[in-house]
Design an enzyme around this catalytic site. Structure first.
Site, PDB file in Angstrom:
ATOM      1  N   ARG A  90       0.833  -1.206   0.000  1.00 31.11           N
ATOM      2  CA  ARG A  90       0.000   0.000   0.000  1.00 31.11           C
ATOM      3  C   ARG A  90       0.871   1.261   0.000  1.00 31.11           C
ATOM      4  NH1 ARG A  90      -0.996   4.894   1.612  1.00 31.11           N
ATOM      5  NH2 ARG A  90      -0.296   4.292   3.695  1.00 31.11           N
ATOM      6  N   HIS A 145       6.815   4.470  12.326  1.00 26.86           N
ATOM      7  CA  HIS A 145       6.791   4.345  10.865  1.00 26.86           C
ATOM      8  C   HIS A 145       7.868   5.292  10.326  1.00 26.86           C
ATOM      9  CE1 HIS A 145       4.396   4.148   6.936  1.00 26.86           C
ATOM     10  NE2 HIS A 145       5.295   5.089   6.715  1.00 26.86           N
ATOM     11  N   CYS A 197       9.824   9.526  -1.940  1.00 31.49           N
ATOM     12  CA  CYS A 197       9.487  10.702  -1.137  1.00 31.49           C
ATOM     13  C   CYS A 197       8.996  11.781  -2.086  1.00 31.49           C
ATOM     14  CB  CYS A 197      10.706  11.183  -0.348  1.00 31.49           C
ATOM     15  SG  CYS A 197      10.316  12.597   0.704  1.00 31.49           S
TER      16      CYS A 197
END
Lengths: 310, 310
Positions: free
Chosen positions: B24, B216, B249
């Site tokens: 995901r 995370h 990113c």
């Protein structure tokens, strides 16, 4: 943002010395021949960025390591910034004489903590390999030069696997006897993890002062920075690294090599630890050498900062 | 080799839960459309490798995130391994209904600790964005589903820079009020460093139990593993990661994204910390998806282990 209230971080070193090994350890492992002028430019950029020590050349036989054959030309071509230590690898008296001719500041000798690695890479036992360095060490000390000792495979070996702590300690003792001002524990193939690093560093520090003990970590398995953090928590404050993560791993083709200087400097800045080094200048030097080599920049902080700047 | 005699390492968690977010969070940030069959194959490989939780789909509007439009087909195509939690992102009630139709085990809601990030990414304040999740959270709890809350930008923001601890704590309190079983603190742009992570985790753990608090981390600046080590030293033992370091990113093109699962698993194995996950199977899954995407494998341990196997 970090206010240092956690004891673990309050007790970290206030200042860390980074020895830049990209021009020697890094470039030696890169494929292809790098022009002397490029090496000179790289060493100059790094010295200007503020490193107190730049490993700049290797005076080994050009038959063994042809990519380092221009050591004298590199050393003669660079600007010598006062206060910067320019170090070079010297495997024997012939290399030492060349290093002297090149006017290096620090002589680097080396061995392995792994008997299997020594047998395969230097055709002899660890004890024999260190015996060969006796005249080099004596000559360097007599000449008033700094002497550094590097120990490969302190955290694992591509041939024998595990390397016992006692083997590391034995080599540390031998190199200390030769008068080394500084000794580095190298994770040549990058297999070590944080707890093991803390264990080895803590134990070696019982026999050789932490103030003169360095960590040389590779990022082959991505463990470089966490190993450095673990070593710093024991009190280690000298580390080797390579701009743009130059260097590979001859035992795992396509794998990462030396821990990247940019990533370390980013960590130190975040922890509020002084290095005296200008990260932006290092990022630019990393971009320069990556482009010169036509390879991807392996420094993640380097890539991110370059992307942000565009 | 590591004998655990150092107090710091003796007190680390004995077991760590890794939530695999590659299918995901990872794939969502990868360029190009990934075929549904590839996603299904990836989720199956990961679940078989032993992850207790695989973030498998996102039920957001296909207008916003077209690369995740096949969430229902993915969930229907996979083998459902008993005991494995298949989680999915659900931004609103419509997404929740779709997630229910897909029979997901865990509903993931999310907010940001940065007001500037919230305004730019969800067109509203943090408070407004969380208000929109009230019916989703209630429906999930009423249906007996697990509910997870993710908080982005806990360690820095691409728009406002620093994010105060109080802002993180405020969002944690709001998500806890909504009944989240687990809350993760995300370093969305990878700017955090170890001391800061220790500081934030220690403080948030005073208001929300560490047993249900996850980290995370992104590897944009190479800090992923050292941040995880720092968080583990505080006692955190749930982490998110992405196989093959999938993901990038969006705020620094070409930079690294999520911390790679292979690198984390290598660290845990070295520390003797149980994960229940088969590293070799993850390395193979990382090789599979990297080849399917035609991109370099960003997991350094993955690359090294693949090179060693050849």
């Amino acid at each position: 943002m970090f206010d240092g209230h956690i004891a673990l971080y309050r007790s970290l070193p206030k200042r860390v010395k980074i020895i830049e090994v990209g021009p020697r350890d890094g470039l030696q492992s890169e494929a292809g021949n790098v022009p002397t002028t490029t090496k000179v430019d790289l060493v100059n950029r790094l010295a200007r960025a503020g490193f107190a020590n730049v490993e700049s050349a290797s005076f080994v036989s050009p038959k063994w390591v042809p990519q380092m054959a221009d050591g004298l030309a590199v050393m003669r071509g660079i600007e010598r910034i006062p206060g910067t230590i320019y170090s070079a690898l010297t495997p024997n008296m012939r290399g030492y004489e060349n290093a002297r001719e090149a006017n290096v500041d620090e002589i680097v000798i080396f061995s392995s903590a792994s008997e299997a690695f020594a047998q395969r890479n230097v055709n002899g036992s660890i004890a024999e390999s260190i015996e060969r360095f006796v005249p080099v060490a004596k000559a360097a000390k007599d000449a008033g030069l700094r002497l550094r000792g590097g120990i490969s495979c302190c955290f694992g070996c591509p041939y024998q696997g595990e390397v016992p702590l006692s083997a590391v300690q034995d080599v540390v003792a031998r190199l200390a006897d030769l008068g080394c001002d500084e000794i580095d524990l190298a994770d040549t193939i990058g297999v070590g993890t944080a707890g093991q690093v803390a264990f080895v560093v803590e134990n070696v520090a019982r026999q050789f002062p932490l103030d003169r003990l360095a960590g040389h970590f590779h990022d082959t398995y991505g463990q470089g920075l966490s190993n450095i953090l673990a070593a710093m928590q024991i009190g280690m404050h000298i580390f080797h690294s390579s701009v743009a993560g130059l260097g590979g791993c001859p035992y795992a083709k396509g794998a990462t090599g030396n821990v990247a200087t940019e990533d370390i400097l980013y960590l130190m800045a975040g922890l509020g630890i002084e290095t005296g080094i200008d990260l932006d200048a290092v990022v630019q030097a990393g971009d320069f050498i990556s482009q010169a080599l036509g390879k991807n920049n392996a420094a993640r902080a380097g890539r991110a900062l370059l992307a942000r700047a565009h």
